[in-house]
Scaffold this active site. Structure first.
Site, PDB file in Angstrom:
ATOM      1  N   GLU A  13       0.821  -1.224   0.000  1.00 33.95           N
ATOM      2  CA  GLU A  13       0.000   0.000   0.000  1.00 33.95           C
ATOM      3  C   GLU A  13       0.854   1.273   0.000  1.00 33.95           C
ATOM      4  OE1 GLU A  13      -2.644   0.468   3.376  1.00 33.95           O
ATOM      5  OE2 GLU A  13      -3.642   2.170   2.468  1.00 33.95           O
ATOM      6  N   LYS A  29      -2.378  -1.985  -3.247  1.00 31.60           N
ATOM      7  CA  LYS A  29      -3.449  -1.167  -2.668  1.00 31.60           C
ATOM      8  C   LYS A  29      -3.113   0.299  -2.881  1.00 31.60           C
ATOM      9  CE  LYS A  29      -5.917  -0.370   1.672  1.00 31.60           C
ATOM     10  NZ  LYS A  29      -6.548  -1.024   2.810  1.00 31.60           N
TER      11      LYS A  29
HETATM   12  P1  13P Z   1      -9.147   4.007   4.103  1.00 31.96           P
HETATM   13  O1  13P Z   1     -10.010   3.260   3.106  1.00 31.96           O
HETATM   14  O2  13P Z   1      -9.929   4.644   5.188  1.00 31.96           O
HETATM   15  O3  13P Z   1      -8.169   4.908   3.425  1.00 31.96           O
HETATM   16  O4  13P Z   1      -8.299   2.904   4.859  1.00 31.96           O
HETATM   17  C1  13P Z   1      -7.677   1.941   4.114  1.00 31.96           C
HETATM   18  C2  13P Z   1      -6.461   1.501   4.827  1.00 31.96           C
HETATM   19  O5  13P Z   1      -6.298   0.343   5.069  1.00 31.96           O
HETATM   20  C3  13P Z   1      -5.433   2.502   5.165  1.00 31.96           C
HETATM   21  O6  13P Z   1      -4.228   1.860   5.469  1.00 31.96           O
END
Ligand code: 13P
Length: 358
Positions: free
Chosen positions: A200, A242
């Site tokens: 991510e 992500k």
């Molecule tokens: P949000 O969808 O609230 O951005 O959170 C996703 C997430 O896992 C952040 O690390």
């Protein structure tokens, strides 16, 4: 005097077939990665750290206790029919060890609903030395042992988040490289442990930047992340990306329409994400639940040329926020809060099929 060591002339490299025939990683991670994005399902992120969860509770005057966090997470994981739209739930270290009021481990509740458990393993973004306003995500020390324990507990996948802020001179290249390097080290360790890494790199919505600046920065970040993933031997078929959607900054005067967001997002991902990646699961990043769903649907709209990966969701706030507000810390509101979760996850599952999702 010892006899001279014979010098073997250089010849073609000898390939050790015993080694090359060994699949790296084993098929567990590629199968799990595929399963996490199958059937139009997606992920639900409820892995807020204790301070972040407490902050959200404080805004609603909900007590900031371990008991309240446990009750809230129980409400979520026991939502009826959750497994019809959700393939995996990401939790934090506190939650993975918790049980329902009837003493059933959350992991078992999820498994019985056909849902895999994922674990957030980064230890948070900390200020980067010498780079004001930028962060590097920590948590690599001891990660191999932590992953082994989480695997033992039953986690099938993991998450690590790096954060990039768009400013006049940020993100700097060195910040992007440091975070990309850490993401790849984490991802390789996950695959070694038989767990799917959710990678991510989040370019934040905060700021006045335009949609196209977000697109350029995200593309730069993703290219560096995939350089490192390749360099460090991460198997792309056994990971999920992500990313953020390509959005104008929250304070940008021009807030582009849904179609422009979808087009910019598709263009950026197509340029920077190899086709071998098992799937893309967007974060919501502070978008409202409705908007995140509508934009996901537009990215998946079949009128554009097909994308090489399944494009799904891994939303936190965009799924939880309405439910948290309805729950408000009261038992009497649990059913209505669960219904709010059902509405959001169903809408997001439908959004994977394109714009006709209502
Ligand atoms: P949000 O969808 O609230 O951005 O959170 C996703 C997430 O896992 C952040 O690390």
């Amino acid at each position: 005097m010892p006899p001279p060591v014979p010098i073997t002339p250089a010849g073609p490299a000898v390939i050790d077939t015993a080694l090359t025939d060994t699949a790296w990683p084993d098929t567990t991670v590629t199968d799990t990665a595929r399963a996490l994005v199958a059937d139009d399902k997606g992920l639900l992120a409820i892995d807020e750290s204790i301070p972040t969860c407490n902050k959200r509770f404080a805004q609603l005057a909900i007590p900031q206790t371990e008991q309240a966090r446990r009750t809230y997470r129980e409400l979520i994981v026991t939502t009826p029919q959750l497994g019809e739209s959700i393939s995996g739930v990401i939790v934090c270290d506190e939650t993975i060890r918790q049980r329902t009021a009837h003493e059933v481990p959350f992991l078992s509740v999820l498994r019985d609903a056909g849902i895999a458990t994922g674990i957030k393993v980064d230890l948070g973004a900390t200020p980067m030395a010498g780079h004001r306003g930028e962060t590097v995500t920590e948590g690599l020390d001891g990660l191999r042992a932590r992953l082994a324990e989480y695997r033992q507990l039953g986690a099938g996948f993991a998450k690590w988040r790096a954060v990039f802020t768009i400013g006049a001179a940020t993100p700097s290249r060195v910040c992007m490289i440091a975070n990309a390097h850490a993401l790849a080290r984490y991802a390789a360790l996950c695959q070694e442990a038989g767990m799917v890494p959710v990678v991510e790199p989040e370019v934040l919505m905060a700021g006045e930047h335009t949609l196209s600046r977000c697109g350029r920065v995200t593309e730069d970040v993703l290219r560096l992340v995939f350089d490192q993933l390749e360099e460090q031997g991460v198997v792309l078929e056994g990971m999920l990306l992500k990313p953020n959607m390509i959005l104008p900054g929250r304070d940008c005067l021009i807030q582009d329409p849904v179609q422009a967001v979808a087009d910019a997002t598709r263009t950026c991902l197509r340029r920077a994400v190899p086709a071998a990646v098992a799937g893309i699961v967007f974060l919501s990043g502070g978008q409202s639940g409705d908007l995140a769903t509508i934009r996901l649907a537009a990215v998946n709209d079949g009128t554009g040329s097909p994308l090489p990966w399944p494009v799904a969701f891994s939303f936190g706030r965009a799924i939880q926020q309405p439910a948290l507000t309805i729950w408000d810390g009261r038992d009497a509101n649990v059913t209505r809060a669960q219904q709010a979760i059902q509405r959001r996850v169903t809408a997001n599952r439908n959004a994977r099929r394109g714009t006709d999702f209502e």
